[in-house]
Design a protein around this motif. Structure first.
Motif, PDB file in Angstrom:
ATOM      1  N   ARG A 100      -3.360   1.499 -15.351  1.00 29.67           N
ATOM      2  CA  ARG A 100      -2.229   1.098 -16.182  1.00 29.67           C
ATOM      3  C   ARG A 100      -0.955   0.842 -15.396  1.00 29.67           C
ATOM      4  O   ARG A 100      -0.172  -0.010 -15.750  1.00 29.67           O
ATOM      5  CB  ARG A 100      -1.956   2.191 -17.210  1.00 29.67           C
ATOM      6  CG  ARG A 100      -3.108   2.371 -18.157  1.00 29.67           C
ATOM      7  CD  ARG A 100      -2.802   3.439 -19.178  1.00 29.67           C
ATOM      8  NE  ARG A 100      -4.054   3.851 -19.783  1.00 29.67           N
ATOM      9  CZ  ARG A 100      -4.507   5.072 -19.815  1.00 29.67           C
ATOM     10  NH1 ARG A 100      -3.791   6.058 -19.315  1.00 29.67           N
ATOM     11  NH2 ARG A 100      -5.658   5.360 -20.360  1.00 29.67           N
ATOM     12  N   GLY A 101      -0.711   1.575 -14.321  1.00 29.95           N
ATOM     13  CA  GLY A 101       0.551   1.443 -13.591  1.00 29.95           C
ATOM     14  C   GLY A 101       0.344   0.843 -12.207  1.00 29.95           C
ATOM     15  O   GLY A 101      -0.782   0.688 -11.741  1.00 29.95           O
ATOM     16  N   PRO A 102       1.436   0.503 -11.550  1.00 34.79           N
ATOM     17  CA  PRO A 102       1.306  -0.050 -10.200  1.00 34.79           C
ATOM     18  C   PRO A 102       0.895   1.048  -9.218  1.00 34.79           C
ATOM     19  O   PRO A 102       1.210   2.225  -9.389  1.00 34.79           O
ATOM     20  CB  PRO A 102       2.696  -0.585  -9.882  1.00 34.79           C
ATOM     21  CG  PRO A 102       3.608   0.189 -10.751  1.00 34.79           C
ATOM     22  CD  PRO A 102       2.822   0.526 -11.992  1.00 34.79           C
ATOM     23  N   SER A 103       0.204   0.661  -8.172  1.00 33.21           N
ATOM     24  CA  SER A 103      -0.235   1.630  -7.185  1.00 33.21           C
ATOM     25  C   SER A 103       0.867   1.867  -6.158  1.00 33.21           C
ATOM     26  O   SER A 103       1.780   1.055  -5.992  1.00 33.21           O
ATOM     27  CB  SER A 103      -1.508   1.147  -6.495  1.00 33.21           C
ATOM     28  OG  SER A 103      -1.257  -0.079  -5.864  1.00 33.21           O
ATOM     29  N   ARG A 104       0.767   2.995  -5.461  1.00 31.31           N
ATOM     30  CA  ARG A 104       1.763   3.310  -4.430  1.00 31.31           C
ATOM     31  C   ARG A 104       1.550   2.422  -3.216  1.00 31.31           C
ATOM     32  O   ARG A 104       0.420   2.024  -2.936  1.00 31.31           O
ATOM     33  CB  ARG A 104       1.616   4.772  -4.011  1.00 31.31           C
ATOM     34  CG  ARG A 104       2.116   5.723  -5.076  1.00 31.31           C
ATOM     35  CD  ARG A 104       2.050   7.133  -4.595  1.00 31.31           C
ATOM     36  NE  ARG A 104       0.668   7.613  -4.820  1.00 31.31           N
ATOM     37  CZ  ARG A 104       0.055   8.467  -4.043  1.00 31.31           C
ATOM     38  NH1 ARG A 104       0.648   8.953  -2.990  1.00 31.31           N
ATOM     39  NH2 ARG A 104      -1.159   8.855  -4.303  1.00 31.31           N
ATOM     40  N   PRO A 105       2.592   2.109  -2.476  1.00 34.16           N
ATOM     41  CA  PRO A 105       2.414   1.298  -1.294  1.00 34.16           C
ATOM     42  C   PRO A 105       1.635   2.075  -0.237  1.00 34.16           C
ATOM     43  O   PRO A 105       1.698   3.297  -0.164  1.00 34.16           O
ATOM     44  CB  PRO A 105       3.837   0.990  -0.826  1.00 34.16           C
ATOM     45  CG  PRO A 105       4.708   1.971  -1.502  1.00 34.16           C
ATOM     46  CD  PRO A 105       4.004   2.399  -2.747  1.00 34.16           C
ATOM     47  N   ALA A 106       0.924   1.332   0.581  1.00 39.12           N
ATOM     48  CA  ALA A 106       0.108   1.962   1.632  1.00 39.12           C
ATOM     49  C   ALA A 106       1.016   2.512   2.716  1.00 39.12           C
ATOM     50  O   ALA A 106       2.123   2.019   2.956  1.00 39.12           O
ATOM     51  CB  ALA A 106      -0.841   0.939   2.216  1.00 39.12           C
ATOM     52  N   ALA A 107       0.551   3.574   3.385  1.00 42.05           N
ATOM     53  CA  ALA A 107       1.333   4.167   4.480  1.00 42.05           C
ATOM     54  C   ALA A 107       1.337   3.223   5.671  1.00 42.05           C
ATOM     55  O   ALA A 107       0.369   2.525   5.942  1.00 42.05           O
ATOM     56  CB  ALA A 107       0.717   5.502   4.868  1.00 42.05           C
ATOM     57  N   ALA A 108       2.446   3.179   6.367  1.00 42.10           N
ATOM     58  CA  ALA A 108       2.560   2.286   7.531  1.00 42.10           C
ATOM     59  C   ALA A 108       1.751   2.831   8.686  1.00 42.10           C
ATOM     60  O   ALA A 108       1.733   4.042   8.939  1.00 42.10           O
ATOM     61  CB  ALA A 108       4.019   2.160   7.936  1.00 42.10           C
ATOM     62  N   ARG A 109       1.066   1.979   9.395  1.00 41.10           N
ATOM     63  CA  ARG A 109       0.245   2.394  10.535  1.00 41.10           C
ATOM     64  C   ARG A 109       1.054   2.274  11.825  1.00 41.10           C
ATOM     65  O   ARG A 109       1.790   1.297  11.999  1.00 41.10           O
ATOM     66  CB  ARG A 109      -0.983   1.515  10.640  1.00 41.10           C
ATOM     67  CG  ARG A 109      -1.971   1.722   9.521  1.00 41.10           C
ATOM     68  CD  ARG A 109      -3.207   0.924   9.782  1.00 41.10           C
ATOM     69  NE  ARG A 109      -4.161   1.097   8.692  1.00 41.10           N
ATOM     70  CZ  ARG A 109      -5.300   0.465   8.607  1.00 41.10           C
ATOM     71  NH1 ARG A 109      -5.623  -0.410   9.549  1.00 41.10           N
ATOM     72  NH2 ARG A 109      -6.107   0.686   7.630  1.00 41.10           N
ATOM     73  N   LYS A 110       0.877   3.218  12.709  1.00 39.01           N
ATOM     74  CA  LYS A 110       1.542   3.157  14.013  1.00 39.01           C
ATOM     75  C   LYS A 110       0.552   2.590  15.013  1.00 39.01           C
ATOM     76  O   LYS A 110      -0.606   2.960  15.046  1.00 39.01           O
ATOM     77  CB  LYS A 110       2.010   4.544  14.444  1.00 39.01           C
ATOM     78  CG  LYS A 110       3.074   5.100  13.560  1.00 39.01           C
ATOM     79  CD  LYS A 110       3.522   6.431  14.069  1.00 39.01           C
ATOM     80  CE  LYS A 110       4.583   7.023  13.159  1.00 39.01           C
ATOM     81  NZ  LYS A 110       5.006   8.319  13.606  1.00 39.01           N
ATOM     82  N   ARG A 111       1.059   1.774  15.899  1.00 44.38           N
ATOM     83  CA  ARG A 111       0.190   1.191  16.929  1.00 44.38           C
ATOM     84  C   ARG A 111       0.344   1.882  18.221  1.00 44.38           C
ATOM     85  O   ARG A 111       1.180   2.359  18.757  1.00 44.38           O
ATOM     86  CB  ARG A 111       0.506  -0.279  17.117  1.00 44.38           C
ATOM     87  CG  ARG A 111       0.052  -1.060  15.900  1.00 44.38           C
ATOM     88  CD  ARG A 111       0.160  -2.509  16.220  1.00 44.38           C
ATOM     89  NE  ARG A 111      -0.266  -3.270  15.072  1.00 44.38           N
ATOM     90  CZ  ARG A 111      -0.628  -4.488  15.104  1.00 44.38           C
ATOM     91  NH1 ARG A 111      -0.609  -5.147  16.215  1.00 44.38           N
ATOM     92  NH2 ARG A 111      -1.006  -5.114  14.043  1.00 44.38           N
TER      93      ARG A 111
END
Length: 111
Positions: A100-111
């Motif tokens: 029903r609701g928007p999903s949380r943004p994905a965590a940023a990956r470190k390179r």
């Protein structure tokens, strides 16, 4: 002279068409067509025949496809359904958001 004949031919054709229509009407009154075989009784019989045919088709389809609509088999005790892996089902329960609701943004990956 050709233009005069062309101009006079139009009223002659209209007059001839009127005479033809009057004669045709008189002829049809004197010689009526035989009654149509498609009377109310024939229509009712055809309707009953079509209903019987439709009922037969539905009965055949129900006999052929009836098992598909019966109650589903009871779920197997213990463990997830056969198509899911235990880790996939656990991940879907813990981190998934409802549709029903928007999903949380994905965590940023470190390179």
């Amino acid at each position: 002279m050709g233009d005069i004949l062309l101009a006079l031919s139009i009223p002659v054709l209209v007059f001839g068409g009127g005479i033809y229509a009057a004669c045709d009407c008189w002829w049809r009154r004197r010689h009526p067509a035989p009654p149509s075989p498609y009377t109310h009784r024939a229509a009712r019989l055809a309707e009953q025949e079509m209903l019987l045919l439709a009922e037969e088709i539905v009965d055949d389809a129900h006999a052929a496809l009836g098992p598909l609509y019966e109650a589903p088999a009871a779920p197997r005790p213990g463990g997830p359904p056969a198509g899911l892996k235990p880790e996939a089902s656990q991940a879907s329960r813990s981190g998934a958001t409802p549709d029903r609701g928007p999903s949380r943004p994905a965590a940023a990956r470190k390179r």
